[in-house]
Motif scaffolding. Structure first.
Motif, PDB file in Angstrom:
ATOM      1  N   SER A 206       0.825  -1.207   0.000  1.00  0.00           N
ATOM      2  CA  SER A 206       0.000   0.000   0.000  1.00  0.00           C
ATOM      3  C   SER A 206       0.861   1.260   0.000  1.00  0.00           C
ATOM      4  O   SER A 206       0.622   2.195  -0.771  1.00  0.00           O
ATOM      5  CB  SER A 206      -0.912  -0.012   1.230  1.00  0.00           C
ATOM      6  N   ALA A 207       1.891   1.289   0.872  1.00  0.00           N
ATOM      7  CA  ALA A 207       2.754   2.475   0.948  1.00  0.00           C
ATOM      8  C   ALA A 207       3.498   2.705  -0.356  1.00  0.00           C
ATOM      9  O   ALA A 207       3.579   3.832  -0.853  1.00  0.00           O
ATOM     10  CB  ALA A 207       3.741   2.322   2.107  1.00  0.00           C
ATOM     11  N   VAL A 208       4.046   1.647  -0.952  1.00  0.00           N
ATOM     12  CA  VAL A 208       4.831   1.809  -2.188  1.00  0.00           C
ATOM     13  C   VAL A 208       3.931   2.193  -3.358  1.00  0.00           C
ATOM     14  O   VAL A 208       4.316   3.002  -4.206  1.00  0.00           O
ATOM     15  CB  VAL A 208       5.609   0.513  -2.490  1.00  0.00           C
ATOM     16  N   LEU A 209       2.730   1.620  -3.449  1.00  0.00           N
ATOM     17  CA  LEU A 209       1.804   2.012  -4.512  1.00  0.00           C
ATOM     18  C   LEU A 209       1.481   3.494  -4.443  1.00  0.00           C
ATOM     19  O   LEU A 209       1.425   4.182  -5.472  1.00  0.00           O
ATOM     20  CB  LEU A 209       0.508   1.194  -4.403  1.00  0.00           C
ATOM     21  N   ASN A 210       1.279   4.022  -3.228  1.00  0.00           N
ATOM     22  CA  ASN A 210       0.999   5.449  -3.086  1.00  0.00           C
ATOM     23  C   ASN A 210       2.188   6.287  -3.530  1.00  0.00           C
ATOM     24  O   ASN A 210       2.038   7.304  -4.201  1.00  0.00           O
ATOM     25  CB  ASN A 210       0.632   5.760  -1.627  1.00  0.00           C
ATOM     26  N   ASN A 211       3.420   5.859  -3.158  1.00  0.00           N
ATOM     27  CA  ASN A 211       4.618   6.586  -3.574  1.00  0.00           C
ATOM     28  C   ASN A 211       4.766   6.588  -5.087  1.00  0.00           C
ATOM     29  O   ASN A 211       5.105   7.610  -5.696  1.00  0.00           O
ATOM     30  CB  ASN A 211       5.858   5.973  -2.926  1.00  0.00           C
ATOM     31  N   LEU A 212       4.552   5.441  -5.735  1.00  0.00           N
ATOM     32  CA  LEU A 212       4.657   5.371  -7.190  1.00  0.00           C
ATOM     33  C   LEU A 212       3.603   6.256  -7.858  1.00  0.00           C
ATOM     34  O   LEU A 212       3.890   6.939  -8.851  1.00  0.00           O
ATOM     35  CB  LEU A 212       4.493   3.927  -7.653  1.00  0.00           C
ATOM     36  N   ALA A 213       2.391   6.255  -7.322  1.00  0.00           N
ATOM     37  CA  ALA A 213       1.341   7.106  -7.879  1.00  0.00           C
ATOM     38  C   ALA A 213       1.726   8.580  -7.765  1.00  0.00           C
ATOM     39  O   ALA A 213       1.563   9.361  -8.708  1.00  0.00           O
ATOM     40  CB  ALA A 213       0.013   6.841  -7.162  1.00  0.00           C
ATOM     41  N   SER A 214       2.252   8.980  -6.602  1.00  0.00           N
ATOM     42  CA  SER A 214       2.664  10.371  -6.414  1.00  0.00           C
ATOM     43  C   SER A 214       3.798  10.744  -7.353  1.00  0.00           C
ATOM     44  O   SER A 214       3.846  11.846  -7.897  1.00  0.00           O
ATOM     45  CB  SER A 214       3.098  10.582  -4.958  1.00  0.00           C
ATOM     46  N   LEU A 215       4.741   9.793  -7.566  1.00  0.00           N
ATOM     47  CA  LEU A 215       5.867  10.069  -8.471  1.00  0.00           C
ATOM     48  C   LEU A 215       5.361  10.318  -9.896  1.00  0.00           C
ATOM     49  O   LEU A 215       5.760  11.285 -10.551  1.00  0.00           O
ATOM     50  CB  LEU A 215       6.831   8.885  -8.438  1.00  0.00           C
ATOM     51  N   TYR A 216       4.461   9.448 -10.385  1.00  0.00           N
ATOM     52  CA  TYR A 216       3.946   9.641 -11.734  1.00  0.00           C
ATOM     53  C   TYR A 216       3.072  10.886 -11.810  1.00  0.00           C
ATOM     54  O   TYR A 216       3.035  11.559 -12.848  1.00  0.00           O
ATOM     55  CB  TYR A 216       3.151   8.410 -12.165  1.00  0.00           C
ATOM     56  N   GLN A 217       2.389  11.232 -10.722  1.00  0.00           N
ATOM     57  CA  GLN A 217       1.594  12.458 -10.719  1.00  0.00           C
ATOM     58  C   GLN A 217       2.501  13.674 -10.862  1.00  0.00           C
ATOM     59  O   GLN A 217       2.203  14.606 -11.623  1.00  0.00           O
ATOM     60  CB  GLN A 217       0.787  12.554  -9.416  1.00  0.00           C
ATOM     61  N   THR A 218       3.630  13.682 -10.148  1.00  0.00           N
ATOM     62  CA  THR A 218       4.568  14.794 -10.248  1.00  0.00           C
ATOM     63  C   THR A 218       5.124  14.914 -11.668  1.00  0.00           C
ATOM     64  O   THR A 218       5.358  16.019 -12.157  1.00  0.00           O
ATOM     65  CB  THR A 218       5.720  14.587  -9.255  1.00  0.00           C
ATOM     66  N   GLN A 219       5.313  13.773 -12.344  1.00  0.00           N
ATOM     67  CA  GLN A 219       5.833  13.788 -13.713  1.00  0.00           C
ATOM     68  C   GLN A 219       4.717  13.981 -14.744  1.00  0.00           C
ATOM     69  O   GLN A 219       4.983  13.897 -15.942  1.00  0.00           O
ATOM     70  CB  GLN A 219       6.562  12.473 -13.993  1.00  0.00           C
ATOM     71  N   ARG A 220       3.477  14.202 -14.257  1.00  0.00           N
ATOM     72  CA  ARG A 220       2.326  14.462 -15.128  1.00  0.00           C
ATOM     73  C   ARG A 220       2.015  13.270 -16.040  1.00  0.00           C
ATOM     74  O   ARG A 220       1.530  13.427 -17.156  1.00  0.00           O
ATOM     75  CB  ARG A 220       2.533  15.740 -15.952  1.00  0.00           C
ATOM     76  N   LYS A 221       2.285  12.070 -15.556  1.00  0.00           N
ATOM     77  CA  LYS A 221       1.910  10.856 -16.269  1.00  0.00           C
ATOM     78  C   LYS A 221       0.604  10.376 -15.649  1.00  0.00           C
ATOM     79  O   LYS A 221       0.584   9.554 -14.735  1.00  0.00           O
ATOM     80  CB  LYS A 221       3.016   9.805 -16.151  1.00  0.00           C
ATOM     81  N   TRP A 222      -0.498  10.910 -16.167  1.00  0.00           N
ATOM     82  CA  TRP A 222      -1.773  10.788 -15.464  1.00  0.00           C
ATOM     83  C   TRP A 222      -2.288   9.351 -15.436  1.00  0.00           C
ATOM     84  O   TRP A 222      -2.831   8.906 -14.409  1.00  0.00           O
ATOM     85  CB  TRP A 222      -2.810  11.703 -16.120  1.00  0.00           C
TER      86      TRP A 222
END
Length: 720
Positions: A206-222
């Motif tokens: 759960s923690a890593v999935l949230n981190n990966l989602a935030s990383l792609y959000q920052t890179q605008r990979k929606w």
């Protein structure tokens, strides 16, 4: 979502420390109290029962849990129970950290780590290093947090504790993401996710999935960001973890808001609010307030955005969450600028810049890069030491073999002298010589293998040093571009606002001027408007250059795939032509494709090569349009694209019958910032970036052949 990532890391420590989710369990707690009361014997079993009771009370009764931890520590020291002392110290650290008493938490953790180091307990020493890292994470001390996590990871690897390795890699990946080092964060997080899934550890997943989602959000990979947030929501619901579910619902709302889908953003924000009300969790309330404030800002409702952002900043300051304070300052700066309150906008922009420097400054980047390099270098040096030790053992073994051989020869010689059998003596000598030659050949092969391995390690070490130098140069370029971006945005914004103010003056107060002064005022205002338009034009030109610099300094982390090159060329040719015609409706050209069917699949990064093709096609269409505008008789614009298979490589040729270029221009065409286009129509970084992608990224070639008035041909060569 950086603050949500920190929250998930801190929630993960409950799993790290207790081995299961933290929730109230009244019956086990009551049973443990009865056992402690009815069996008062001071032994190690009592220490273990105290720890079990602390585990039950930690989530809901922290003061009582601290008192029991101190009792367990006193009893463990009296019994000289090393494991009990260490666990008691770690519990005291975790409980004090939850109450934000960081000095006490650090004091207890350092004692625990030193105790485990003395007893050579690598697994528990790694847990203590992780606790120190989380203390620094909660205080936004990224460099120190990364140092402790990198110190704990080799210890967990030595202890072969895969679960702890996954937790530490998740922590390291989250810290890399916090400081903006996405290239280092992505592989760490992917490895942690793989290990967590293999172990069935839903907290880590759960923690890593949230981190990966935030990383792609920052890179605008929606699309990737939405997919990982949705997976994280599903896992959180499986565990009944409402806090993580709230955090991920907020992330989905932010992604939809940034994409302009306000309906879906509102649905997920309302879901987050409902979860907070039902669970009584208000930790994420600042993030919800700021997300709604940004939504109002995007809908051009700056008044509502100011109210929500100010409330979010107050809540963030109460909880000392620097990331949320920075986000609130950014929203307030934009909202006040939209309202015309430029003084307040400037003050909040300064606050935003200072927090950005604190969270991911150049010094932090250099320090974390040095830590990462030290960690990799230590691993290489350990490998070199192991090879040297193996070589020494081989030399000793060879010496023993030679001694044994000499003894055998001496014994055989004695046997020959005693037996007097000359023919047996000759036979034995021949066999001994053959055996000796085989041993010598084997030793020589092993020596050559060791020499070659050592050379490869030295080359890998030099390559790592060179890669770090290039990464530091890219970070410096990106840092400079980011620093230019903020004042440049203000120049553009204020110039546009000033033009609007001049227009408002012309519509209002200008009408009240005497007729004798109107002409002079009109002339001054026209000059002022023209100057502001020039500022805006050149500001946008500089903005394009800065974005090009950021793109130029970006090191692609895409993975190579075997791609059908003909399909890739055809797809991007059609895409480029449609995009160019969307901007220039009257433009049309004859497109000719000659794609070699013998071209095999090529191992490449499709996104990067596709970007190169789009840039080359756009440049070709531009020169065709320029020549077409000269109204030459019998001129028809033609673009020809060819692919061809050659020995060891495939070629892509893009030929146009446009204006062409002189030899002087061709010698500069791949230089950064060099462009033949008028101001405002090009940054001069397209061909430079294309050259880096093809030549440096794929080991290929990129050449230009052109004649003035006849056209240009660009040739790409890719190894196959």
């Amino acid at each position: 979502m950086k603050n949500s990532c920190v929250l998930l890391l801190l929630l993960l420590t409950l799993k790290v420390s207790t081995g299961r989710p933290a929730f109230a369990q009244t019956r086990p707690a009551d049973s443990l109290r009865r056992l402690l009361s009815t069996q008062p014997r001071a032994d190690t079993m009592r220490v273990r029962r105290l720890h079990a009771l602390i585990n039950e009370l930690a989530a809901n009764n922290t003061p009582q849990a601290i008192g029991l931890s101190k009792q367990a520590l006193t009893l463990s020291r009296r019994l000289a129970d090393t494991v009990g002392i260490g666990r008691s110290l770690l519990w005291l650290s975790i409980l004090h950290r939850r109450q934000e008493q960081f000095a006490a938490a650090r004091h207890y953790t350092i004692q625990a780590r030193e105790l485990f180091a003395r007893s050579h307990d690598r697994r528990r020493e790694a847990r203590a290093c992780m606790e120190l890292s989380l203390i620094d994470v909660q205080q936004s001390q990224s460099t120190s947090a990364l140092a402790w996590a990198l110190r704990g990871l080799p210890l967990a690897e030595q202890a072969q504790d895969v679960g702890l390795q996954a937790q530490l890699r998740g922590t390291i990946g989250s810290i890399y993401y916090q400081i903006g080092d996405y290239a280092s964060a992505l592989p760490m997080l992917r490895t942690a996710l793989r290990d967590g899934q293999q172990l069935g550890d839903l907290q880590v997943v759960s923690a890593v999935l949230n981190n990966l989602a935030s990383l792609y959000q920052t890179q605008r990979k929606w699309s990737q960001a939405r997919r990982y947030y949705q997976r994280a929501v599903t896992v959180s619901r499986q565990m009944g973890d409402v806090q993580n579910e709230i955090s991920n619902e907020i992330g989905l709302a932010e992604v939809y808001a940034e994409q302009g889908n306000q309906t879906r953003a509102w649905e997920h924000s309302q879901q987050a609010r409902i979860l907070m009300r039902t669970s009584g969790d208000y930790y994420n309330l600042p993030a919800v307030e700021l997300m709604l404030a940004r939504a109002f800002l995007l809908n051009r409702q700056p008044d509502s955005a100011v109210v929500l952002a100010q409330r979010g900043m107050q809540l963030s300051q109460m909880t000392r969450r620097n990331g949320s304070i920075s986000n609130a300052a950014d929203i307030l700066a934009q909202a006040h600028a939209a309202l015309g309150d430029f003084k307040a906008a400037y003050e909040h922009q300064r606050l935003f810049s200072s927090y950005q420097d604190t969270l991911a400054g150049e010094t932090t980047q250099r320090q974390t890069s040095a830590l990462r390099y030290g960690y990799e270098l230590d691993k290489k040096q350990n490998q070199i030491a192991l090879l040297n030790q193996t070589r020494q053992l081989q030399i000793q073994k060879s010496a023993r073999q030679r001694q044994q051989l000499y003894a055998l020869l001496a014994g055989l010689a004695g046997t020959v002298l005693l037996a007097g059998l000359l023919w047996r003596n000759v036979y034995i000598k021949q066999r001994a010589n053959r055996h000796l030659n085989e041993k010598n050949a084997e030793i020589a092969r092993q020596r050559d293998d060791l020499t070659r391995a050592l050379a490869e390690l030295k080359a890998a070490q030099n390559q790592l040093i060179q890669r770090e130098k290039m990464a530091s140069l890219g970070e410096l370029t990106a840092g400079i571009a980011h620093e230019i971006q903020n004042p440049l945005n203000f120049v553009n914004n204020f110039s546009e606002v000033s033009v609007e103010l001049v227009e408002e003056f012309m519509d209002g107060p200008w009408q009240q001027l005497p007729e004798a002064e109107k002409a002079y005022a009109t002339e001054l205002l026209a000059s002022l408007t023209q100057n502001l338009q020039k500022i805006t034009q050149h500001g946008h030109r500089a903005d394009g250059i800065v974005k090009g610099m950021l793109q130029h300094s970006h090191v692609s982390s895409g993975e190579r795939d075997a791609i059908d090159l003909n399909a890739l060329v055809a797809e991007h040719l059609a895409m480029a032509y449609q995009g160019f015609r969307a901007q220039h409706h009257d433009f049309s050209a004859t497109l000719t494709s000659n794609l070699d069917a013998q071209v095999p699949k090529v191992l490449l990064v499709p996104q990067d090569v596709g970007r190169v093709l789009l840039n080359l096609f756009a440049n070709a269409f531009y020169t065709l349009l320029e020549r077409l505008s000269r109204d030459e008789p019998d001129y028809a614009p033609v673009l020809t694209v060819l692919t061809k298979r050659l020995p060891g490589e495939v070629q892509i040729r893009v030929h146009d019958n446009g204006l062409g270029m002189s030899e002087e221009i061709q010698s500069k065409i791949f230089q950064p910032f060099f462009t033949t286009k008028p101001p405002g129509e090009g940054t001069g970084l397209g061909l430079s970036l294309s050259y880096d992608i093809i030549v440096k990224g794929h080991g290929g070639t990129l050449t230009v052949s052109s004649r003035e008035g006849q056209g240009t041909e660009v040739t790409i060569g890719l190894p196959c």
